[in-house]
Design a protein around this motif. Structure first.
Motif, PDB file in Angstrom:
ATOM      1  N   HIS A   5       0.830  -1.186   0.000  1.00  9.72           N
ATOM      2  CA  HIS A   5       0.000   0.000   0.000  1.00  9.72           C
ATOM      3  C   HIS A   5       0.870   1.244   0.000  1.00  9.72           C
ATOM      4  N   VAL A   7       2.035   5.144   0.568  1.00  9.77           N
ATOM      5  CA  VAL A   7       1.972   6.123   1.645  1.00  9.77           C
ATOM      6  C   VAL A   7       2.050   7.499   1.006  1.00  9.77           C
ATOM      7  N   LYS A  20      -1.791   7.359   5.356  1.00  2.77           N
ATOM      8  CA  LYS A  20      -1.671   5.943   4.999  1.00  2.77           C
ATOM      9  C   LYS A  20      -2.588   5.523   3.855  1.00  2.77           C
ATOM     10  N   THR A  21      -3.607   6.319   3.533  1.00  2.00           N
ATOM     11  CA  THR A  21      -4.524   5.948   2.458  1.00  2.00           C
ATOM     12  C   THR A  21      -4.740   7.127   1.517  1.00  2.00           C
ATOM     13  N   SER A  39       2.914  10.325  -3.692  1.00  2.00           N
ATOM     14  CA  SER A  39       2.837   8.995  -3.109  1.00  2.00           C
ATOM     15  C   SER A  39       4.220   8.364  -3.041  1.00  2.00           C
ATOM     16  N   SER A  42       6.944   3.314   0.506  1.00  2.00           N
ATOM     17  CA  SER A  42       7.125   2.870   1.890  1.00  2.00           C
ATOM     18  C   SER A  42       7.015   4.052   2.840  1.00  2.00           C
ATOM     19  N   LEU A  43       6.749   3.752   4.109  1.00  3.92           N
ATOM     20  CA  LEU A  43       6.676   4.784   5.137  1.00  3.92           C
ATOM     21  C   LEU A  43       8.030   5.460   5.317  1.00  3.92           C
TER      22      LEU A  43
END
Length: 212
Positions: A5, A7, A20-21, A39, A42-43
């Protein structure tokens, strides 16, 4: 394998931060004048980017990309200028098709064929290579021929146009050209190297129609 997903970093929006979304990010930037966001995979990447201003991050990203491009150019090398380049253009796919050949060093057009009804880009790329091979064999030109289509190059090597396009009255003339091209490949040998144009390093092929 679990799907990764993204970040999201918002530098300028209703609220800045790391989200996060996409829904959370969208709420901060949609309709916000001059929103600055991006975007990340990764965090950790997002956290590193958020430590910088948006403009500094973009400048750093461009510098890194330039370095990558330079490294790729060193690895791949420059294209051979004493060569020819072919390309095709198709309005829709299938659609109205054209193809052409130019001299790489100058961009001078050597030939152009079309328009043909109800064709595909891959067919045009294939025909352009074979047309060039046949022409240059007659003229005893042994220079390389560049194409940016791996599919068309593979078809030429296998001496077969493996299109799935349906043959009908609208493209009968085009399929007759395909049959002639396949026959020529089966009956002739050629000395011209057929090379892949490295668009990702060199930019658009010189024969590009400029319609993207």
């Amino acid at each position: 394998m679990a799907k990764k997903h993204k970040v999201y970093v918002v530098w300028k929006g209703r609220q800045s931060g790391i989200f996060k979304t996409w829904e959370e990010c969208k709420a901060q930037v949609e309709g916000y004048p001059g929103a600055e966001y991006k975007s990340f995979e990764s965090l950790q990447q997002a956290q590193q980017a958020y430590q910088e201003t948006f403009s500094n991050f973009l400048e750093k990203q461009r510098a890194e990309q330039k370095l990558v491009d330079q490294e790729a150019l060193q690895r791949v090398g420059q294209p051979i200028l004493d060569s020819y380049a072919v390309d095709a253009a198709c309005s829709n796919n299938p659609g109205v098709l054209e193809y052409r050949c130019v001299y790489t060093a100058t961009g001078k057009e050597i030939f152009r064929r079309g328009p043909f009804e109800n064709g595909t880009n891959n067919i045009g790329e294939f025909l352009a290579i074979v047309h060039a091979l046949a022409l240059f064999k007659r003229k005893k030109i042994r220079a390389p021929i560049y194409s940016d289509s791996e599919i068309a190059i593979d078809w030429v090597k296998s001496r077969k146009c493996r299109t799935r396009l349906a043959r009908d009255q609208s493209n009968e003339a085009l399929f007759q050209l395909i049959e002639r091209a396949e026959k020529w490949l089966l009956e002739n040998e050629y000395e011209n190297p057929v090379l892949k144009w490295r668009t990702e390093v060199w930019g658009e092929i010189p024969a590009d129609f400029g319609r993207k």
